[in-house]
Design an enzyme around this catalytic site. Structure first.
Site, PDB file in Angstrom:
ATOM      1  NE  ARG A 131      -4.006  -2.025   2.177  1.00 34.65           N
ATOM      2  CZ  ARG A 131      -3.904  -3.173   2.875  1.00 34.65           C
ATOM      3  NH1 ARG A 131      -2.858  -3.358   3.668  1.00 34.65           N
ATOM      4  NH2 ARG A 131      -4.823  -4.092   2.778  1.00 34.65           N
ATOM      5  CE  LYS A 153      -0.719  14.070 -13.956  1.00 36.15           C
ATOM      6  NZ  LYS A 153      -1.141  14.515 -15.308  1.00 36.15           N
ATOM      7  CD  GLU A 195       5.906  16.458 -22.149  1.00 36.36           C
ATOM      8  OE1 GLU A 195       5.638  17.602 -21.728  1.00 36.36           O
ATOM      9  OE2 GLU A 195       5.064  15.544 -22.216  1.00 36.36           O
ATOM     10  CE  LYS A 237       5.266  17.315 -14.072  1.00 37.26           C
ATOM     11  NZ  LYS A 237       5.421  16.023 -14.754  1.00 37.26           N
ATOM     12  NE  ARG A 251       0.627  17.300 -11.978  1.00 34.13           N
ATOM     13  CZ  ARG A 251       1.262  16.408 -11.236  1.00 34.13           C
ATOM     14  NH1 ARG A 251       1.041  16.344  -9.946  1.00 34.13           N
ATOM     15  NH2 ARG A 251       2.118  15.570 -11.796  1.00 34.13           N
ATOM     16  CG  HIS A 258      -0.024  15.908 -22.897  1.00 35.03           C
ATOM     17  ND1 HIS A 258       0.775  17.021 -23.066  1.00 35.03           N
ATOM     18  CD2 HIS A 258       0.755  14.978 -22.285  1.00 35.03           C
ATOM     19  CE1 HIS A 258       1.977  16.759 -22.571  1.00 35.03           C
ATOM     20  NE2 HIS A 258       1.988  15.536 -22.097  1.00 35.03           N
ATOM     21  CG  HIS A 262      -1.964  11.290 -24.200  1.00 30.82           C
ATOM     22  ND1 HIS A 262      -2.460  11.476 -22.927  1.00 30.82           N
ATOM     23  CD2 HIS A 262      -0.624  11.270 -24.063  1.00 30.82           C
ATOM     24  CE1 HIS A 262      -1.462  11.568 -22.068  1.00 30.82           C
ATOM     25  NE2 HIS A 262      -0.347  11.461 -22.742  1.00 30.82           N
ATOM     26  CG  HIS A 274       4.871  11.274 -24.248  1.00 29.56           C
ATOM     27  ND1 HIS A 274       3.490  11.209 -24.179  1.00 29.56           N
ATOM     28  CD2 HIS A 274       5.240  12.321 -23.451  1.00 29.56           C
ATOM     29  CE1 HIS A 274       3.053  12.164 -23.378  1.00 29.56           C
ATOM     30  NE2 HIS A 274       4.082  12.846 -22.921  1.00 29.56           N
TER      31      HIS A 274
END
Length: 370
Positions: A131, A153, A195, A237, A251, A258, A262, A274
């Site tokens: 966990r 993330k 990016e 960032k 955010r 994207h 994506h 990417h």
């Protein structure tokens, strides 16, 4: 940003302070040997599980393991097959089993050594194991250094789309050694620049102008200069993540390019990188929003020009139907609307909620027009 002489006088330290965890991002040249002391200071524990993929592991894993063992850790090495197509639960479960077999406890740490896929996989493994245990990020690609290693993330892909199953887990420390970029192929270096360009459009006209005048792909950057660019991107960032850790508001602006990117990436079956997909998505959305009068005139041309100078695509041949099909599975969708990030001008963006008909119009105006 601040300079520190603790480990290397050329190392820049960018502090990140989120509600769930505060940590430092160390950016420098030839600093892999500091991973052990930095992880020991930030995370503690007895066992460090080094996770890497089949491309990066043979290059850097042993150096990181040596540093960790010199700092008193018992180590275990976990390697998985490289590539976005392996960023799935089927790959993750055996990684978790290896953590259990090695006897990691809740006080121990996972150390991710690699690019964005590795950071996501190792981060999610740490978030799920018992966990949640700590994770340290050691990014080895430019894209991972400036983006995915910071912010917490973690995710795997599902058949329906990219990064649809994951968790937030802020790292305990990030160590970005720009000398690792020497082993990147020209194609991977170019892909990573997507990016970097995005960050310039998002929040930093000075960075964008520097990229216009001096593309990173020209390889004329000294390591120290490249480290400054990486730290500058991390600070951009960091400022957003500090303000909105869980992507409830500002955010979302980090998703610039994207929504379409994506979709383009998924439609290529992840054969297009990417960063390249983000670049194409950024160009497509800016062309469309400029034609709709939402974006300052001339912005699309500047973005297209800087992307092309870095060897990145500025459009896509993916059908409009496929782009919309994949975009409807994007995690940024809410019901029958999606929050689209719109460039207002270089250095300033806005969040605009559009319905599916408006998104279809944007795709029609911006995609497949070159």
């Amino acid at each position: 940003m601040s300079e520190t002489g603790t480990h290397d006088t050329r190392t820049q330290v960018v502090p990140v302070r989120t509600p769930s965890r505060s940590y430092n991002v160390h950016v420098g040249c030839d600093i892999l040997h500091t991973v052990g002391p930095l992880v020991r200071e930030a995370a503690g524990g007895d066992v460090a599980a080094v996770m890497s993929d089949s491309n990066v592991g043979p290059l850097y894993a042993q150096r990181v393991i040596g540093s960790l063992e010199s700092s008193g850790y018992r180590t275990v090495y976990v390697e998985f097959a490289a590539g976005e197509r392996n960023k799935r639960f089927a790959t993750l479960v055996p990684m978790l089993e290896q953590l259990a077999q090695a006897g990691l406890s809740r006080k121990d740490v996972v150390v991710a050594v690699g690019g964005g896929v590795c950071g996501d996989m190792a981060g999610l493994a740490a978030a799920l194991y018992q966990r949640g245990i700590q994770v340290a990020q050691v990014p080895t690609s430019l894209l991972a250094m400036v983006d995915s290693s910071v912010g917490g993330k973690t995710a795997v892909d599902l058949e329906a789309g990219k990064n649809l199953a994951g968790a937030f887990l802020q790292p305990s420390v990030v160590v970005a050694d720009v000398t690792c970029l020497h082993t990147l192929s020209p194609a991977l270096l170019a892909d990573s620049c997507g990016e970097v360009i995005k960050h310039g459009v998002l929040a930093d006209p000075t960075l964008f102008s520097r990229l216009e005048a001096h593309p990173i792909t020209e390889r004329g950057y000294a390591d120290e200069e490249l480290a400054r660019v990486v730290a500058q991107n991390v600070a951009i960032k960091r400022n957003v993540v500090n303000a909105d850790e869980r992507e409830q508001g500002v955010r979302q602006t980090l998703n610039l390019g994207h929504t379409l990117g994506h979709a383009i990436e998924a439609a290529s079956d992840y054969q297009l990188g990417h960063g390249s997909s983000v670049a194409a998505g950024l160009c497509c959305v800016t062309r469309a929003t400029e034609r709709l009068g939402w974006t300052e005139p001339g912005c699309a041309e500047r973005i297209e020009r800087v992307c092309a100078a870095h060897g990145l695509p500025t459009d896509t041949s993916v059908s409009h139907e496929d782009i919309l099909r994949f975009a409807t599975h994007d995690k940024k969708r809410s019901g029958q609307t999606v929050n689209l990030i719109v460039p207002l001008r270089i250095g300033k963006v806005a969040i605009r909620t559009v319905d599916m008909d408006e998104l279809a119009r944007i795709v029609s105006l911006g995609c497949g027009t070159r």
